[in-house]
Enzyme design. Sequence first.
Site: not given
Length: 312
Positions: A9, A94-95, A119, A203
């Site tokens: 992101q 992350s993603l 998510r 996170h």
Amino acid sequence: MRAFIFPGQGSQAVGMGKALSDASPVAREVFQEVDDALGQKLFQLMSEGPAEDLMLTENAQPAIMANAIATLRVLEKEGGVTLSAKADYVAGHSLGEYSALCAAGAFDLATTARLLKTRGQAMQAAVPVGVGAMAALIGADIESAQKLADAAAEGEVCTVANDNDPTQVVISGHKGAIERAVALVKDFGIKRGLLLPVSAPFHCPLMQPAADAMAEALGANPPAAPFVPVVANVTASPVSDADTIRDLLVQQVTGRVRWRESVGAMESIGVGQFVEFGGKVLSPMVKRSASEEVETVSVISMDDIEALLKTL
């Protein structure tokens, strides 16, 4: 050895994927499949905005994935190469870990899009707007960032969320604690603290409701074993076992993105080239984390794809 890597992101921007879609029917197919899977005109939002809607995490996450996978698919289908033949490892921030797993065959494209939509919605719903925050610490290493987070917590959540590279760490938690941390940066020898324009504190332990939601979603849509190992965010080590990957994706929602360590782990096992698909976000982090011999390549446009094909 080579790793294919996928951004997270913050790499979204209005216009993303449009030039690639105009140039390649393969890219158009990817964007259409994602639209169909989600039942929304995501590609129109990516192409035309508005930016504030694209920024919403439930839209940004599948959009970033779709853009990265479209870029990879054009390379594979129009260039006549396969990931399994050209990459030894995959990884994502992350993603981006979902993009990496889709690229390596652990999830199909439609499932990946739906998982990321879930998510994003779950992460947004986990913490009311205004309760959490995140901040980038510029000129911070992991040790100084951790000390700052501990000092600023004062009974609230304040923790390292992303260990990006030796000069940049992101912290996440309750808004008050993050604001205290930003005010204290100089006391800990950190150059700057910047509050990030995010809609939720990713996170960190405040994301536990989202982790529970992803445990359910991944239970219903478990990954297959990937063609090549994925270097997982939460362990910074390669994994190929499908059940382990599923468990790590759940832990990843509340856990630290250990990107600096992931780069170091890949270099230590022989990766000399990192190819980033759909962005130019991770490549600078890799450069700052790895030795000078390591090469990075960012692949966004048709020109980038054609240039890469000449070297593979």
